[in-house]
Scaffold this active site. Structure first.
Site, short mmCIF file in Angstrom:
data_model
loop_
_atom_site.label_atom_id
_atom_site.label_comp_id
_atom_site.label_asym_id
_atom_site.label_seq_id
_atom_site.Cartn_x
_atom_site.Cartn_y
_atom_site.Cartn_z
N HIS A 1 0.84 -1.22 0.00
CA HIS A 1 0.00 0.00 0.00
C HIS A 1 0.87 1.27 0.00
O HIS A 1 0.57 2.24 0.70
CB HIS A 1 -0.94 0.03 1.22
CG HIS A 1 -1.95 -1.07 1.21
ND1 HIS A 1 -3.21 -0.94 0.70
CD2 HIS A 1 -1.87 -2.35 1.65
CE1 HIS A 1 -3.88 -2.07 0.83
NE2 HIS A 1 -3.08 -2.94 1.39
N ASN B 1 -10.09 -3.08 2.77
CA ASN B 1 -9.83 -3.05 1.33
C ASN B 1 -11.13 -2.85 0.57
O ASN B 1 -12.21 -2.88 1.17
CB ASN B 1 -9.21 -4.39 0.89
CG ASN B 1 -7.73 -4.48 1.21
OD1 ASN B 1 -7.07 -3.47 1.47
ND2 ASN B 1 -7.21 -5.68 1.20
C1 HEM Z 1 -1.64 -11.33 7.59
C2 HEM Z 1 -2.14 -10.48 6.74
C3 HEM Z 1 -1.64 -9.09 6.58
C4 HEM Z 1 -0.46 -8.53 6.96
C5 HEM Z 1 0.68 -9.20 7.67
C6 HEM Z 1 -0.50 -7.15 6.54
C7 HEM Z 1 0.52 -6.26 6.71
C8 HEM Z 1 0.51 -4.95 6.33
C9 HEM Z 1 1.59 -4.02 6.50
C10 HEM Z 1 2.93 -4.38 7.09
C11 HEM Z 1 1.19 -2.82 6.06
C12 HEM Z 1 1.99 -1.53 6.02
C13 HEM Z 1 1.54 -0.66 7.19
C14 HEM Z 1 2.33 0.62 7.31
O1 HEM Z 1 3.48 0.72 6.85
O2 HEM Z 1 1.78 1.57 7.92
C15 HEM Z 1 -0.15 -2.97 5.60
C16 HEM Z 1 -0.91 -1.97 5.09
C17 HEM Z 1 -2.23 -2.13 4.79
N1 HEM Z 1 -2.97 -3.31 4.83
FE1 HEM Z 1 -2.35 -5.09 5.39
N2 HEM Z 1 -1.69 -6.89 5.94
C18 HEM Z 1 -2.41 -8.06 5.95
C19 HEM Z 1 -3.67 -8.26 5.47
C20 HEM Z 1 -4.49 -7.26 5.10
C21 HEM Z 1 -5.89 -7.38 4.86
C22 HEM Z 1 -6.71 -8.66 5.00
C23 HEM Z 1 -6.34 -6.15 4.55
C24 HEM Z 1 -7.75 -5.74 4.23
C25 HEM Z 1 -8.67 -5.78 5.13
C26 HEM Z 1 -5.23 -5.22 4.60
C27 HEM Z 1 -5.30 -3.86 4.36
C28 HEM Z 1 -4.25 -3.00 4.46
C29 HEM Z 1 -4.34 -1.60 4.16
C30 HEM Z 1 -5.58 -0.85 3.70
C31 HEM Z 1 -3.07 -1.05 4.37
C32 HEM Z 1 -2.65 0.40 4.15
C33 HEM Z 1 -2.81 1.20 5.41
C34 HEM Z 1 -2.51 2.66 5.13
O3 HEM Z 1 -3.27 3.27 4.36
O4 HEM Z 1 -1.52 3.16 5.66
N3 HEM Z 1 -4.12 -5.93 4.94
N4 HEM Z 1 -0.55 -4.29 5.75
#
Ligand code: HEM
Length: 500
Positions: A75, A148
């Protein structure tokens, strides 16, 4: 307690600049001293070398050299806006969270909308899952709903998260997106089948971010004031409606505008055409969960709306663009761990993986005290955490250990009553859950959510990418699609064969 409050207030007043500081009218160094010159270095004569005593140059350059911070590991590309959430329906029988306590109640929010697999400079309209994150600044602290635009995810075990991201992002040798690695992963982990249907339909190329829904995806628990819980899914439905580009239209836009989604959102908010979304929940009692025909903690599945109807909760409206992108968007930190009393995690495995990963990466991306940055700061912190790099507020002289006899804060009985303890037992081990009905909801999506034009576009969109994969991977993909729909697999095979 009074002393503590006074210190906190003073800190707040200074930080909010209520107490004026003397401001110089000239430009200054980082330490506030008026600059001698804005545009030239000090040199030995008009054509000689730069001298080390030009501390203004050193000050400016060393800050510039540190301007960039690591992008989010996923993202990376996104934009943000702020606004408010307003309750429109009473759900207090499900949750005691104060954010839902009264119809008409408004809570400030900040939102970040993002692409998942893209790098920061890539075109907005490439085929991707879009992130929809909402930070609620509630009176009980921060609640982050990190969702999402699709209601399902690629995998159901967090161990696979780094792997799916590696397979879908750039190749380690060529640094190019790679159709072979993508479809290799999809076919080897067929729990991806359902999200593949969403991603390669025209939903993968939205018309704008005002025209997407947001889904919390994971299963949460809501707890009411009597301590009773229901399981819950959160949904944000676009009040602008869903609108998509076809794959071809999206590709054409990439040639003329890389940032069309951000431009569209910024301009609409600036014009006063505020986008809004309706928040709904689906709920399930413990009894319904125990007798469900599918695993309700599996994030590759949706909960059928005819069995678990949508319940309206409120409305999110975005009314304000950021004034400073870096401060308000690059440094914003969303994390599913941030919940408030009345909202709890369920045993959803993927949610548990997420509970660890976000804070961990933010400590790396932003530093130990990122929760003190204005955009992340809750209104009400009092605890025993202290110091660390870049501390803005270390709670003054307040007592820093617990228990203590000096009036330091204690845990809340109210939060305790909403903590929803639960019984669990079992053998600790590694359990394979890769084969839990991977296809029935994918088939439903293809047959019932898409119309004829949608199905044609789906085949076209898959073909566009899969034709660049190696032949043996194409064959595996056809085999996977056969389990979803015979005619889909047949049509795709014909197209791929004729493109050989
Ligand atoms: C085990 C599963 C997952 C892991 C380990 C994971 C991990 C991460 C990490 C490390 C980030 C970066 C956060 C940052 O730097 O601030 C991120 C961002 C994000 N993830 Fe996940 N994620 C996972 C599953 C999901 C799922 C299922 C969704 C949807 C519901 C999702 C939605 C998002 C979104 C929207 C962001 C961006 C947040 C922002 O706008 O700063 N992720 N994720």
């Amino acid at each position: 307690m009074e002393v503590f409050k006074t210190i906190f207030l003073l800190y707040f007043l200074i930080l909010e600049k209520v107490i004026p500081q003397t401001c110089p009218s000239s430009s200054t160094t980082s330490y506030g001293s008026p600059l001698i010159h804005d545009d030239h270095t000090a040199t030995v004569g008009s054509n000689g070398p730069v001298v080390l005593e030009d501390t203004e140059f050193l000050d400016e350059m060393s800050h510039f050299d540190r301007e960039r911070i690591p992008p989010r590991v996923v993202h990376a590309k996104g934009f943000g806006a702020s606004g408010y959430f307003e309750v429109t329906n009473d759900i207090t029988k499900y949750s005691a969270a104060k954010v839902f306590s009264q119809i008409g109640k408004k809570t400030p929010i900040a939102v970040r909308l993002s692409s998942t697999l893209s790098d920061q400079g890539i075109a907005d309209t490439i085929r991707d899952v879009r992130g929809f994150s909402v930070k609620f600044y509630t009176e009980d602290g921060i609640w982050d709903l990190v969702g999402n635009d699709f209601p399902v995810f690629f995998i159901r075990d967090p161990r696979l998260f780094p792997h799916v991201i590696h397979a879908l992002k750039r190749h380690p040798t060529t640094n190019l997106f790679n159709a072979t690695t993508r479809w290799d992963f999809y076919t080897l982990r067929p729990e991806t089948a359902h999200i593949v249907m969403w991603l390669y339909s025209d939903m993968g190329t939205p018309y704008s971010m005002r025209h997407i829904n947001g889904y919390g995806v994971n299963t949460f628990k809501l707890v009411n004031k009597s301590g009773q819980h229901v399981y819950c899914k959160f949904h944000l439905y676009s009040r602008q409606g869903i609108k998509n580009y076809s794959g071809k239209e999206a590709a054409a836009i990439q040639a003329s505008d890389l940032d069309i989604y951000q431009r569209d959102m910024f301009n609409n908010i600036a014009k006063g055409n505020y986008p809004s979304w309706t928040m709904h929940i689906q709920v399930m009692t413990q009894n319904q969960a125990d007798t469900s025909t599918f695993n309700i903690f599996d994030d590759t599945k949706v909960w059928p709306e005819d069995q678990y109807p949508l319940i309206e909760v409120g409305r999110l409206t975005l009314t304000k663009n950021p004034i400073n992108y870096f401060e308000e968007v690059e440094q914003i930190a969303f994390c599913p761990t941030r919940m408030v009393p009345g909202i709890r995690p369920s045993v959803d495995r993927m949610l548990h993986g997420r509970l660890y990963s976000y804070t961990d990466t933010q400590l790396y991306r932003l530093g130990a005290n990122y929760m003190q940055l204005p955009i992340n700061r809750p209104c009400n912190v009092q605890n025993y955490q202290r110091d660390g790099k870049m501390t803005f507020y270390s709670q003054g002289g307040a007592v820093n250990y617990h228990p203590n006899s000096f009036g330091g804060p204690n845990a809340s009985h109210w939060a305790q009553s909403l903590s929803s303890p639960y019984f669990t037992s079992g053998v600790v081990g590694v359990y394979d859950n890769g084969d839990e009905d991977n296809f029935s909801q994918a088939t439903y999506f293809y047959k019932h959510r898409l119309d004829d034009a949608g199905r044609n576009n789906f085949i076209e969109n898959v073909f566009d990418e899969l034709r660049n994969a190696e032949r043996f991977i194409q064959k595996k993909a056809i085999k996977m699609f056969k389990k979803i729909d015979e005619s889909l697999a047949q049509n795709l095979a014909t197209k791929l064969n004729s493109a050989k």
